[in-house]
Scaffold this active site. Sequence first.
Site, PDB file in Angstrom:
ATOM      1  N   SER A  30       0.811  -1.223   0.000  1.00 35.66           N
ATOM      2  CA  SER A  30       0.000   0.000   0.000  1.00 35.66           C
ATOM      3  C   SER A  30       0.840   1.267   0.000  1.00 35.66           C
ATOM      4  O   SER A  30       0.369   2.316  -0.460  1.00 35.66           O
ATOM      5  CB  SER A  30      -0.938   0.007   1.210  1.00 35.66           C
ATOM      6  N   ASP A 201      -0.294   6.225  11.298  1.00 32.51           N
ATOM      7  CA  ASP A 201      -0.556   4.947  11.965  1.00 32.51           C
ATOM      8  C   ASP A 201       0.724   4.156  12.198  1.00 32.51           C
ATOM      9  O   ASP A 201       0.680   2.989  12.578  1.00 32.51           O
ATOM     10  CB  ASP A 201      -1.553   4.111  11.161  1.00 32.51           C
ATOM     11  N   HIS A 204       1.792   3.834   7.339  1.00 34.79           N
ATOM     12  CA  HIS A 204       1.472   4.513   6.084  1.00 34.79           C
ATOM     13  C   HIS A 204       1.922   5.977   6.151  1.00 34.79           C
ATOM     14  O   HIS A 204       1.464   6.715   7.033  1.00 34.79           O
ATOM     15  CB  HIS A 204      -0.023   4.430   5.792  1.00 34.79           C
TER      16      HIS A 204
END
Length: 242
Positions: A30, A201, A204
Amino acid sequence: MTGSTPSTPDARTADMHIGQNDRLLFIGDSITDAGRDRSDPASLGDGYVHEIARTLRARQSAGPGPTVINKGIDGNRVYDLESRWAADVIGHRPTVVTVKIGINDTWRRYDRGLHSPADEFEACLARLLAGTARQLSARLVVITPFLLPVTSDQEGWFEDLSPRTDAVLRAATANGAQVVRADLALLRAAEDSEAAELAPDGVHPSPLGHRLIADAWLHAVGRDRPDGSRAREGHGGPLGPR
């Protein structure tokens, strides 16, 4: 700590090894995906890949700059990359391949009990790099995984992540890949900024965190080859001995 903007590597000459005819392919999880539109092959997302492309294109005196392809997919572990490598990497015939993987291999241990032993992880990544070197005349770049803990639980993740980072470094070295130490760049930045400002977090990146990764890539890829020679602009060969 206060939220002052951290210093970043000097990347003013970092594109000297990237030419108009290069095809830069980025693959990973991601952090690479960064919200790209997978129905649009030209979509780069809003993360470090977009920042690298924007910087390289802005520095071109003429022409559109190198082709940039983003093949990051949210949630991927190294084994997911292996299952799609032929189509998503080899099939595009890139001249520069950048892989950023590892944090999900650690994260899944703690949130789902899904283990990815460091030796198996290393063997898989090494297979991907070695296979790419055999099939393509491509420069290889590996970005290290990173973590900026924002919870007490995340502090314990380094038990798994630290040996995994070492595995990434060994696989890269064994296959002549250039290493981008995103982990060190972000840790240095965290000395001047709160961790949550760089990765809310812990995993990310924020826009600032993505810019720091982009700068680290630009800085590292613009350096000399590991064998001490200089790469020619647009050269499609590896960054170091295989």
